[in-house]
Design a protein around this motif. Structure first.
Motif, PDB file in Angstrom:
ATOM      1  N   SER A 135       1.655  -8.273  -8.716  1.00  0.00           N
ATOM      2  CA  SER A 135       1.502  -7.636  -7.143  1.00  0.00           C
ATOM      3  C   SER A 135       2.618  -6.332  -7.268  1.00  0.00           C
ATOM      4  N   PHE A 136       3.206  -6.086  -8.256  1.00  0.00           N
ATOM      5  CA  PHE A 136       4.282  -5.146  -8.280  1.00  0.00           C
ATOM      6  C   PHE A 136       3.851  -3.764  -7.587  1.00  0.00           C
ATOM      7  N   GLN A 137       4.822  -3.361  -6.928  1.00  0.00           N
ATOM      8  CA  GLN A 137       4.420  -1.884  -6.643  1.00  0.00           C
ATOM      9  C   GLN A 137       5.666  -0.946  -6.385  1.00  0.00           C
ATOM     10  N   PRO A 138       5.845   0.108  -7.040  1.00  0.00           N
ATOM     11  CA  PRO A 138       7.153   0.596  -7.317  1.00  0.00           C
ATOM     12  C   PRO A 138       7.755   1.061  -6.113  1.00  0.00           C
ATOM     13  N   GLN A 139       7.085   1.263  -4.875  1.00  0.00           N
ATOM     14  CA  GLN A 139       7.596   1.740  -3.663  1.00  0.00           C
ATOM     15  C   GLN A 139       8.281   0.328  -2.690  1.00  0.00           C
ATOM     16  N   GLY A 149       0.903  -1.193  -0.082  1.00  0.00           N
ATOM     17  CA  GLY A 149       0.127  -0.010  -0.032  1.00  0.00           C
ATOM     18  C   GLY A 149       1.064   1.373   0.118  1.00  0.00           C
ATOM     19  N   SER A 150       0.696   2.056   0.889  1.00  0.00           N
ATOM     20  CA  SER A 150       1.578   3.197   1.093  1.00  0.00           C
ATOM     21  C   SER A 150       1.866   3.662   2.525  1.00  0.00           C
ATOM     22  N   ASN A 151       2.856   4.468   2.775  1.00  0.00           N
ATOM     23  CA  ASN A 151       3.167   5.076   4.183  1.00  0.00           C
ATOM     24  C   ASN A 151       2.907   3.940   5.290  1.00  0.00           C
ATOM     25  N   GLY A 152       3.294   2.925   5.262  1.00  0.00           N
ATOM     26  CA  GLY A 152       3.275   1.963   6.308  1.00  0.00           C
ATOM     27  C   GLY A 152       4.362   2.282   7.389  1.00  0.00           C
ATOM     28  N   LYS A 153       4.051   1.485   8.627  1.00  0.00           N
ATOM     29  CA  LYS A 153       5.030   1.689   9.757  1.00  0.00           C
ATOM     30  C   LYS A 153       6.257   1.078   9.383  1.00  0.00           C
TER      31      LYS A 153
END
Length: 274
Positions: free
Chosen positions: A238-242, A159-163
């Motif tokens: 399931s590719f995510q750039p971050q 996802g984004s901005n996780g712990k």
């Protein structure tokens, strides 16, 4: 609370009081608390399985739950654990606030079912008496090896901005480069390895994805390797750039302590990779 502490009921009440552990940033000294919670399978916990025996012998503390399960506690160095746990799909997805929060995990032999938590928004309820004098020791490496040997965990969606980005910064994204541009930066031997890499799908287990990334690091180095790793990973479902960038950062951190394992690539770069 003060009324209770000074009342005659305190002695009787103490017998029924139980400890609840909230695992968000739960630590013993510099180590984070890692918990394996054994659930029953077909009405019982198989205490003779290889995983149970290994987990029990490794644990700093073992307790019984009210329902007849087991709680096993370990200390882990979170910074050292991140790349190891990431390579076996143990970490949570990028957008969550927990570090490890895996539930309903069944061992590959089907004999045990467990939940695993570390720095998670989760309570562990203790039924037995709790001894605060017992401390945890660093079990990061052997715990990783034990879990790796007995589970095939699914790769989480990012996802984004996780712990998990505990450094307080976002990892810079890897450059998106065309195949033609990549080849212009490669030696002849690297191009041969690249041709072989193209035959391998990035829709694989996270452990295999990480392992291939390590081999890419050894052949192409940190800078060019990051571009190659992103190019190869991008078609994955399931590719995510971050997430890809963070994994490559972990690979670069761990890579110098590893060796190239792909035998075909070893032959192709036998003299020198660079």
């Amino acid at each position: 609370m003060q009324t209770y502490l000074h009342s005659k009921n305190r002695g009787r009440g103490a017998e029924s009081l139980r400890v609840s552990l909230y695992l968000d940033n739960a630590k013993c000294g510099d180590l984070h608390l890692f918990v394996i919670d054994f659930d029953k399978v077909d009405g019982k916990v198989d205490t003779q399985s290889a995983f149970f025996q290994g987990a029990k012998s490794l644990a700093d503390r073992v307790t019984r739950s009210q329902g007849g399960g087991y709680h096993m506690f370990y200390g882990v160095d979170k910074r050292a654990a991140a790349p190891l746990f990431d390579s076996i799909n143990l970490l949570t997805a990028e957008g969550t606030e927990s570090f490890v929060c895996k539930t309903g995990c069944v061992t590959t032999d089907g004999r045990n079912k467990v939940d695993m938590f570390c720095d998670a928004l989760h309570f562990i309820y203790e039924w037995e008496a709790w001894d605060n004098s017992l401390e945890l020791t660093d079990k990061t490496q052997p715990l990783y090896e034990l879990i790796k040997a007995h589970f095939q965990l699914k790769r989480p969606m990012d996802g984004s901005n996780g712990k998990r980005q505990s450094t307080g910064r976002n990892t810079p994204l890897l450059d998106k480069v065309s195949e033609e541009s990549l080849r212009q930066e490669m030696t002849e031997k690297q191009q041969k390895v690249f041709d072989d890499l193209k035959t391998q799908s990035s829709d694989c287990s996270r452990e295999q994805w990480f392992s291939i990334g390590i081999d890419i690091f050894h052949v192409f180095g940190a800078e060019l390797g990051g571009k190659v790793f992103r190019w190869w990973s991008a078609p994955g479902h399931s590719f995510q750039p971050q997430g890809c960038a963070r994994t490559w950062e972990n690979i670069c951190s761990r890579g110098p302590k590893t060796e190239l394992k792909n035998s075909i690539w070893m032959e192709l770069v036998a003299e020198s990779a660079f």
